[in-house]
Write a protein that holds these residues in place. Structure first.
Motif, PDB file in Angstrom:
ATOM      1  N   ASP A 156      23.362  70.376 -39.162  1.00  0.00           N
ATOM      2  CA  ASP A 156      22.096  69.800 -38.539  1.00  0.00           C
ATOM      3  C   ASP A 156      21.392  70.679 -37.947  1.00  0.00           C
ATOM      4  OD1 ASP A 156      23.408  67.126 -39.339  1.00  0.00           O
ATOM      5  OD2 ASP A 156      24.934  67.437 -37.691  1.00  0.00           O
TER       6      ASP A 156
ATOM      7  N   PRO B 105      16.968  73.743 -41.803  1.00  0.00           N
ATOM      8  CA  PRO B 105      16.163  72.829 -42.462  1.00  0.00           C
ATOM      9  C   PRO B 105      16.615  72.493 -43.701  1.00  0.00           C
ATOM     10  CG  PRO B 105      15.357  75.073 -42.513  1.00  0.00           C
ATOM     11  CD  PRO B 105      16.483  75.148 -41.464  1.00  0.00           C
ATOM     12  N   ILE B 106      16.540  71.202 -44.245  1.00  0.00           N
ATOM     13  CA  ILE B 106      16.806  70.752 -45.304  1.00  0.00           C
ATOM     14  C   ILE B 106      16.566  71.147 -46.623  1.00  0.00           C
ATOM     15  CG2 ILE B 106      17.081  68.612 -46.850  1.00  0.00           C
ATOM     16  CD1 ILE B 106      18.148  66.982 -44.367  1.00  0.00           C
ATOM     17  N   LYS B 107      14.977  71.581 -46.586  1.00  0.00           N
ATOM     18  CA  LYS B 107      14.141  71.916 -47.801  1.00  0.00           C
ATOM     19  C   LYS B 107      14.834  73.360 -48.173  1.00  0.00           C
ATOM     20  CE  LYS B 107       9.484  72.866 -49.029  1.00  0.00           C
ATOM     21  NZ  LYS B 107       8.132  72.905 -48.786  1.00  0.00           N
TER      22      LYS B 107
ATOM     23  N   ALA C 235      18.747  64.351 -47.239  1.00  0.00           N
ATOM     24  CA  ALA C 235      17.418  64.362 -47.535  1.00  0.00           C
ATOM     25  C   ALA C 235      16.953  62.993 -48.080  1.00  0.00           C
ATOM     26  CB  ALA C 235      17.204  65.507 -48.644  1.00  0.00           C
TER      27      ALA C 235
ATOM     28  N   SER D 183      16.677  60.359 -45.465  1.00  0.00           N
ATOM     29  CA  SER D 183      15.678  60.611 -44.464  1.00  0.00           C
ATOM     30  C   SER D 183      14.114  59.770 -44.722  1.00  0.00           C
ATOM     31  CB  SER D 183      15.098  62.060 -44.189  1.00  0.00           C
ATOM     32  OG  SER D 183      14.690  62.628 -45.089  1.00  0.00           O
ATOM     33  N   TRP D 184      14.305  59.306 -45.948  1.00  0.00           N
ATOM     34  CA  TRP D 184      13.089  58.478 -46.600  1.00  0.00           C
ATOM     35  C   TRP D 184      13.456  57.048 -46.551  1.00  0.00           C
ATOM     36  CZ3 TRP D 184       8.262  60.497 -46.907  1.00  0.00           C
ATOM     37  CH2 TRP D 184       8.245  61.730 -46.883  1.00  0.00           C
TER      38      TRP D 184
ATOM     39  N   ARG E 278      10.439  67.608 -48.604  1.00  0.00           N
ATOM     40  CA  ARG E 278      10.157  67.635 -47.531  1.00  0.00           C
ATOM     41  C   ARG E 278      11.349  66.506 -46.796  1.00  0.00           C
ATOM     42  NH1 ARG E 278       4.089  66.342 -47.631  1.00  0.00           N
ATOM     43  NH2 ARG E 278       4.348  67.910 -49.284  1.00  0.00           N
ATOM     44  N   GLU E 279      11.232  66.765 -45.485  1.00  0.00           N
ATOM     45  CA  GLU E 279      12.269  65.549 -44.866  1.00  0.00           C
ATOM     46  C   GLU E 279      11.258  64.305 -44.379  1.00  0.00           C
ATOM     47  OE1 GLU E 279      15.553  65.386 -41.127  1.00  0.00           O
ATOM     48  OE2 GLU E 279      14.401  67.168 -41.525  1.00  0.00           O
TER      49      GLU E 279
ATOM     50  N   GLY F 192      15.037  60.904 -40.970  1.00  0.00           N
ATOM     51  CA  GLY F 192      15.923  62.180 -41.034  1.00  0.00           C
ATOM     52  C   GLY F 192      15.838  62.702 -39.524  1.00  0.00           C
ATOM     53  N   GLN F 193      16.419  63.727 -39.325  1.00  0.00           N
ATOM     54  CA  GLN F 193      16.873  64.224 -37.724  1.00  0.00           C
ATOM     55  C   GLN F 193      15.600  64.667 -37.268  1.00  0.00           C
ATOM     56  OE1 GLN F 193      19.611  67.406 -39.113  1.00  0.00           O
ATOM     57  NE2 GLN F 193      18.173  69.008 -39.006  1.00  0.00           N
TER      58      GLN F 193
ATOM     59  N   THR G  40      24.276  64.890 -41.978  1.00  0.00           N
ATOM     60  CA  THR G  40      24.675  66.028 -42.741  1.00  0.00           C
ATOM     61  C   THR G  40      25.848  66.677 -42.360  1.00  0.00           C
ATOM     62  OG1 THR G  40      22.089  66.495 -42.886  1.00  0.00           O
ATOM     63  CG2 THR G  40      23.460  68.065 -44.036  1.00  0.00           C
TER      64      THR G  40
END
Length: 449
Positions: free
Chosen positions: A93, A96-98, A145, A148-149, A209-210, A214-215, A370
């Motif tokens: 957490d 960065p997810i990306k 990810a 987050s959308w 992208r997040e 998302g967080q 996550t």
């Protein structure tokens, strides 16, 4: 009249089960674009696993491996993966997810290449073992990810879509890989999968992208008060039920990925190319059931149904029903009836994936999605890793006894029994409304100290 907005740093952190949906946040076009990108990621990730099943017969013959030894190689990938997912959960957490997903895909694609240039049993074992570490965190990262959308009551269908990456990979690419392996060599299959990964990574780098759920959209991720005690989360019935269901379904998936083409060849009498072409057939029913159940669960939740019923009881029941079909394999003969039972059993068992991850993330604060998913996948992965090795041992014993076809049906009967047990535990234990309130109360109490 303009309403006042609470500054992000003052917003109370909530679990998904208590968070209100803000329609203004939802951006469907970007949500679908990112979700489809993530579908590509899961598709390639499962091809990385499926390639071992497609090359099983020529690789064992070329490298002089027994079924148990080859099964051990498949199990090796499942050993380090859960460990990597567990270690990743400590920092999940905060990364960065990306960038995380981009790095994982590049690494696992690189690990496919050595087999093409210098294949050996030892190198296959080493690369599969290391590959597990690169792929272990991928599932939790991809689902986090995607979530987050999407708001909670719209996550069933996107989750079903991501889960069918395995099915689409086998349906779209397994026949092509089987032809490539037959035309050139089994090592060429690893090169093809690596190239797919290298093609996806730069596209994700520019487009990924997040999203607003998302967080990064909570505004409270790094604050102590926004995090619930991890021990409270892990002791909930929802987490325990999640592990039970994921262990059962993951063991079935890895056994199918490793041994299904061999079953088609050695038990049902198909050629290697036909077996590779049929590899994805059981996944057709999985896709149908996943889309139907994922969409239905979302609609029911938007109409006010509880996750306890829609996700817990229905998800566990469908997993157990799939196990019943698989356990019935020893009762039929020929090729048509076993294929029908496999399609129904595998398809129904996979439907739990449409709701398992959404049910789990529903009980935790957004900033811990996550890490909690990674822990759940890690625990289930450790338990499921023995599946291919156990299968290999059973098949070697059956081969020695001159009843190889019976050995395969016994394996699927065993997987069916495990699916029945996992589904029953999921249905009995998963209760996101109850456990979400428990986790939120623990978070509030922790923040007050």
């Amino acid at each position: 009249m303009v309403s006042e907005r609470v500054p992000p740093q003052q917003e109370p952190a909530t679990t998904d089960s208590t968070a209100a949906t803000n329609p203004e946040k939802h951006r469907p076009v970007m949500a679908w674009a990112v979700t489809l990108m993530l579908l590509g990621c899961t598709l390639i990730a499962y091809l990385d696993k499926a390639i071992l099943g497609l090359v099983a017969q020529p690789a064992m013959a070329d490298l002089g491996l027994s079924a148990a030894e080859f099964g051990s190689i498949s199990s090796a990938a499942g050993l380090l993966g859960p460990a990597a997912a567990l270690l990743y959960s400590f920092v999940a957490d905060r990364l960065p997810i990306k960038a995380t997903l981009f790095t994982l895909v590049v690494v696992w694609s690189l690990l496919q290449l050595p087999i093409f240039f210098a294949a050996s049993g030892g190198l296959l074992l080493a690369t599969r073992f290391t590959l597990g570490a690169a792929e272990g965190p991928t599932g939790p990262v991809a689902h986090a990810a995607a979530y987050s959308w999407w708001p909670d009551e719209r996550r069933g269908f996107p989750t079903a879509l991501l889960t069918t990456g395995a099915s689409l990979g086998k349906l779209l690419f397994a026949p092509l890989l089987a032809l490539m392996i037959a035309a050139w060599s089994w090592e060429a299959g690893f090169l093809a999968v690596a190239l797919l990964g290298f093609a996806w990574a730069p596209a994700w780098f520019f487009l990924g992208r997040e999203g607003p759920y998302g967080q990064a959209g909570t505004g409270t991720v790094t604050q102590t008060g926004s995090r619930a005690p991890i021990g409270t989360i892990l002791l909930t019935g929802t987490f325990v039920g999640y592990v039970a269901a994921f262990t059962a379904s993951s063991m079935l998936v890895v056994v199918v990925l490793t041994w299904l083409p061999s079953y088609f060849q050695e038990a049902l009498g198909f050629s290697a190319v036909t077996a590779g072409s049929l590899f994805g057939v059981p996944s057709i029913s999985a896709m149908v059931f996943l889309y139907l159940y994922g969409g239905w669960s979302d609609r029911r939740l938007r109409k006010g149904a509880t996750s306890r019923i829609v996700r817990g009881i229905w998800g566990g029941g469908l997993l157990a029903l799939g196990g019943v079909f698989l356990a019935a394999l020893p009762l039929v003969s020929g090729a048509v009836l076993p294929m029908a039972l496999l399609m129904m059993g595998y398809g129904l068992a996979m439907t739990v994936h449409a709701v398992a991850n959404p049910a789990l993330v529903q009980i935790v604060p957004p900033g811990q999605r996550t890490s909690v998913l990674s822990i759940g996948v890690a625990v289930a992965g450790f338990l499921a890793a023995a599946g291919p090795w156990v299968t290999g041992v059973v098949l070697d014993a059956a081969r020695s006894a001159g009843s190889l076809a019976e050995g395969y049906t016994n394996v699927f009967m065993l997987m069916g029994g495990i699916a029945i047990a996992g589904g029953a535990l999921f249905a009995l234990l998963v209760n996101p409304e109850r456990d979400g309130a428990k986790v939120e109360a623990a978070r509030v109490a922790r923040a007050a100290r």
